[in-house]
Design a protein around this motif. Structure first.
Motif, short mmCIF file in Angstrom:
data_model
loop_
_atom_site.label_atom_id
_atom_site.label_comp_id
_atom_site.label_asym_id
_atom_site.label_seq_id
_atom_site.Cartn_x
_atom_site.Cartn_y
_atom_site.Cartn_z
N GLU A 215 0.82 -1.21 0.00
CA GLU A 215 0.00 0.00 0.00
C GLU A 215 0.86 1.26 0.00
O GLU A 215 0.65 2.20 0.77
CB GLU A 215 -0.94 0.00 1.21
CG GLU A 215 -1.97 -1.12 1.19
CD GLU A 215 -3.02 -0.94 0.10
OE1 GLU A 215 -3.35 0.23 -0.21
OE2 GLU A 215 -3.50 -1.95 -0.43
N ASN A 216 1.86 1.26 -0.87
CA ASN A 216 2.73 2.42 -1.09
C ASN A 216 3.67 2.73 0.07
O ASN A 216 4.29 3.80 0.10
CB ASN A 216 1.92 3.67 -1.43
CG ASN A 216 2.47 4.41 -2.64
OD1 ASN A 216 3.04 3.80 -3.53
ND2 ASN A 216 2.30 5.73 -2.65
N GLU A 217 3.77 1.80 1.01
CA GLU A 217 4.72 1.97 2.11
C GLU A 217 5.84 0.94 1.97
O GLU A 217 5.61 -0.23 1.64
CB GLU A 217 4.04 1.78 3.46
CG GLU A 217 2.95 2.80 3.76
CD GLU A 217 3.49 4.19 4.05
OE1 GLU A 217 4.72 4.33 4.21
OE2 GLU A 217 2.68 5.13 4.11
N LEU A 218 7.08 1.39 2.23
CA LEU A 218 8.25 0.51 2.12
C LEU A 218 8.64 -0.02 3.49
O LEU A 218 8.62 0.70 4.50
CB LEU A 218 9.43 1.28 1.53
CG LEU A 218 9.30 1.70 0.06
CD1 LEU A 218 10.46 2.62 -0.33
CD2 LEU A 218 9.27 0.48 -0.86
N TYR A 219 9.02 -1.31 3.52
CA TYR A 219 9.43 -1.97 4.76
C TYR A 219 10.74 -2.71 4.49
O TYR A 219 10.91 -3.34 3.44
CB TYR A 219 8.38 -2.96 5.23
CG TYR A 219 7.03 -2.32 5.51
CD1 TYR A 219 6.72 -1.84 6.78
CD2 TYR A 219 6.08 -2.20 4.51
CE1 TYR A 219 5.49 -1.24 7.03
CE2 TYR A 219 4.84 -1.61 4.75
CZ TYR A 219 4.56 -1.13 6.01
OH TYR A 219 3.35 -0.54 6.26
N VAL A 220 11.65 -2.65 5.47
CA VAL A 220 12.96 -3.29 5.34
C VAL A 220 13.21 -4.18 6.56
O VAL A 220 12.96 -3.77 7.71
CB VAL A 220 14.09 -2.24 5.20
CG1 VAL A 220 15.45 -2.89 5.39
CG2 VAL A 220 14.02 -1.58 3.84
N LEU A 221 13.71 -5.38 6.29
CA LEU A 221 14.12 -6.30 7.36
C LEU A 221 15.54 -5.96 7.78
O LEU A 221 16.47 -5.94 6.96
CB LEU A 221 14.03 -7.74 6.88
CG LEU A 221 14.63 -8.82 7.79
CD1 LEU A 221 14.04 -8.77 9.19
CD2 LEU A 221 14.43 -10.20 7.17
N TYR A 222 15.69 -5.69 9.07
CA TYR A 222 16.99 -5.33 9.67
C TYR A 222 17.46 -6.50 10.51
O TYR A 222 16.81 -6.88 11.49
CB TYR A 222 16.83 -4.07 10.51
CG TYR A 222 18.08 -3.53 11.13
CD1 TYR A 222 18.98 -2.78 10.38
CD2 TYR A 222 18.38 -3.76 12.47
CE1 TYR A 222 20.14 -2.26 10.95
CE2 TYR A 222 19.53 -3.25 13.05
CZ TYR A 222 20.42 -2.50 12.28
OH TYR A 222 21.55 -2.00 12.85
N LYS A 223 18.61 -7.07 10.13
CA LYS A 223 19.13 -8.27 10.80
C LYS A 223 20.29 -7.93 11.72
O LYS A 223 21.20 -7.17 11.36
CB LYS A 223 19.60 -9.29 9.76
CG LYS A 223 18.49 -9.86 8.88
CD LYS A 223 17.67 -10.89 9.63
CE LYS A 223 18.47 -12.12 9.97
NZ LYS A 223 17.66 -13.10 10.76
N VAL A 224 20.24 -8.52 12.93
CA VAL A 224 21.29 -8.34 13.94
C VAL A 224 21.85 -9.71 14.29
O VAL A 224 21.08 -10.68 14.44
CB VAL A 224 20.73 -7.64 15.20
CG1 VAL A 224 21.81 -7.48 16.25
CG2 VAL A 224 20.11 -6.30 14.83
N PRO A 225 23.18 -9.87 14.39
CA PRO A 225 23.75 -11.19 14.65
C PRO A 225 23.25 -11.87 15.92
O PRO A 225 23.06 -13.08 15.95
CB PRO A 225 25.26 -10.91 14.74
CG PRO A 225 25.46 -9.67 13.92
CD PRO A 225 24.22 -8.86 14.13
N SER A 226 23.02 -11.11 16.99
CA SER A 226 22.56 -11.71 18.23
C SER A 226 21.12 -12.18 18.08
O SER A 226 20.27 -11.46 17.54
CB SER A 226 22.68 -10.73 19.40
OG SER A 226 21.97 -9.55 19.13
N TYR A 227 20.85 -13.39 18.57
CA TYR A 227 19.53 -14.01 18.37
C TYR A 227 18.41 -13.15 19.00
O TYR A 227 18.54 -12.66 20.12
CB TYR A 227 19.52 -15.41 19.00
CG TYR A 227 18.22 -16.16 18.78
CD1 TYR A 227 18.04 -16.95 17.65
CD2 TYR A 227 17.17 -16.05 19.69
CE1 TYR A 227 16.85 -17.63 17.43
CE2 TYR A 227 15.97 -16.73 19.48
CZ TYR A 227 15.82 -17.52 18.35
OH TYR A 227 14.63 -18.18 18.14
#
Length: 461
Positions: A215-227
């Motif tokens: 719906e015209n919004e951008l989303y990004v997955l941000y990954k961190v090494p710690s579980y």
């Protein structure tokens, strides 16, 4: 049983396929990606793909022996306009499956470029599909089966992990930044036509993994090494908005979109969010009664179809029920040593690095009557609390094919298991004549073993 040191052994493999014929056994537990459409659902595994007829409930297995052009699958896309499934590979190879026929498009694989050609993601937009690869974005015409253009947002210096489109803009994600351009620009092969987007900060630690537009919004997955420290950001001109609860922890494997909803696939649950970020559904391990670790998922025919890291291909028709799409395959992809006796194949799934431990917990696999079984620390009582790893040798007793000896490079070097049952005995330097590999050490190496015709077990220690 007598334990004798040193041996020479050989065996003859008895199979159910003809002379000169090949058969590829696809590990059945670790699914990579999933896609669905036209009455079919598909799951990619590392060296094969499962096709499931939703109405007939029939399973077909695709490998490079019966149609696929390669192994090491990376990503899938079902394209409704052409009723076709597109398949990407680690080496850049590219397949189209349509009406039961595979068409191979090897152009990326054959490209004379340095570095990775891996196809990381396949994204549809305005009649074309776009491939995010290790060096470029490839624009592909799915109706003509031909590459239309190739674009270089990073000048080939960084892998492109994912692509998204919003209005007339295209966004190309790398592990540390976001590039953007006007999708109608005819000169996008020129890296200078791309800019580093201010919507997402350049990072030097942690990493970005995927991008979606809902719906015209951008989303990004941000990954961190710690579980449990991952999150999903919504991109806005005023900054990043964390859309997940700050009081919970998330180990996120991927994000995707379907039915105008953003789906967050985690270790333990699937969260489907509406465009206003209210929760549409929560498919969690507690309600399902089994642990799920979702590599990817898609919504089709009123079910969620998931590629699970440990359980393979799964259909979830409701918040409280699930069913596995089963096929016969070894439980894991690690293979080090095998033995065969009277139609039974036993595999040791460990490994060594020179004379050092790999600490592989793969266990032992048995193939009999077209069915694979797994024996590891999770289901063998005597191994539950034992220090055992690197299963590197195996032998079936010819006088009793249910008795199998397993050798490892670990503090628990020798075990006897009963096929269909449990490990019955374990032997170490503390309760046998076996010796530690090094004085004062805790590891003991059994690098070969074999039963003779009288049921004596010979071991190289």
């Amino acid at each position: 049983m007598r334990l004798l040191i040193f041996t020479f052994f050989s065996f003859q493999l008895v199979g159910q396929i003809g002379t000169g014929e090949g058969r590829l056994h696809v590990p059945s537990t670790k699914a990579i990606d999933v896609a669905a459409g036209d009455g079919l659902s598909f799951a990619a595994f590392e060296n094969g793909m499962v096709e499931y007829d939703v109405n007939a409930k029939e399973v077909s297995l695709w490998t490079d022996v019966n149609g696929l052009s390669d192994i090491n699958l990376t990503t899938l896309l079902f394209h409704p306009s052409t009723n076709s499934l597109f398949i990407g590979y680690d080496n850049g190879n590219f397949d189209k499956l349509s009406n039961g026929k595979i068409t191979n498009i090897p152009s990326i694989k054959l490209a004379e470029v340095q570095g990775s050609k891996r196809i990381n993601k396949i994204v549809p937009y305005e009649g074309y599909i776009y491939l995010a690869t290790g060096f470029s974005i490839v624009q592909f015409d799915p109706s003509k089966d031909e590459i239309k253009d190739t674009w270089y947002p990073t000048n080939g210096n960084e892998p492109l992990l994912d692509i998204a489109f919003r209005n007339d803009s295209i966004f190309a994600l790398t592990s540390n930044s976001l590039f953007s351009a006007n999708v109608n620009n005819f000169a996008l092969a020129d890296p200078n036509q791309w800019i580093t987007s201010s919507l997402l900060p350049i990072i030097t630690t942690d990493s970005y993994s995927e991008i979606e537009c809902v719906e015209n919004e951008l989303y990004v997955l941000y990954k961190v090494p710690s579980y449990g420290s991952d999150t999903v950001y919504q991109l806005s001109s005023s900054g990043l908005i964390d859309i997940l609860s700050s009081t919970e922890s998330f180990e996120i494997n991927s994000i995707t979109t379907s039915d105008n909803k953003i789906t967050i696939n985690t270790d333990g649950a699937i969260y489907r969010l509406n465009s206003d970020l209210t929760q549409a559904a929560n498919y969690n391990s507690y309600n399902l009664g089994t642990w799920i670790s979702v590599q990817n998922s898609c919504y089709y025919n009123n079910s969620v179809w998931i590629a699970d890291v440990k359980n393979g291909f799964i259909e979830i028709p409701s918040l409280f029920t699930y069913s596995k799409i089963n096929f016969s395959g070894p439980p894991k992809k690690e293979f080090y040593f095998l033995d065969c006796e009277k139609g039974k194949l036993a595999v040791a799934g460990g490994g060594l690095s020179v004379v050092a431990s790999n600490y592989s917990s793969s266990g032992v696999y048995i193939f009999k009557d077209e069915t694979w079984s797994l024996y590891d620390r999770d289901n063998m009582t005597l191994w539950n609390d034992a220090d055992i790893w690197d299963y590197i040798s195996i032998s079936i007793d010819p006088s009793d094919e249910d008795k199998i000896a397993v050798g490892t490079f670990s503090p628990t070097p020798l075990s006897i298991l009963n096929d269909g049952g449990q490990v019955t005995d374990t032997f170490t330097p503390l309760n046998s004549t076996l010796q530690y590999t090094e004085a004062g050490g805790s590891l003991c190496l059994i690098n070969a073993l074999d039963y003779d015709s009288d049921g004596n077990l010979w071991v190289i220690n």
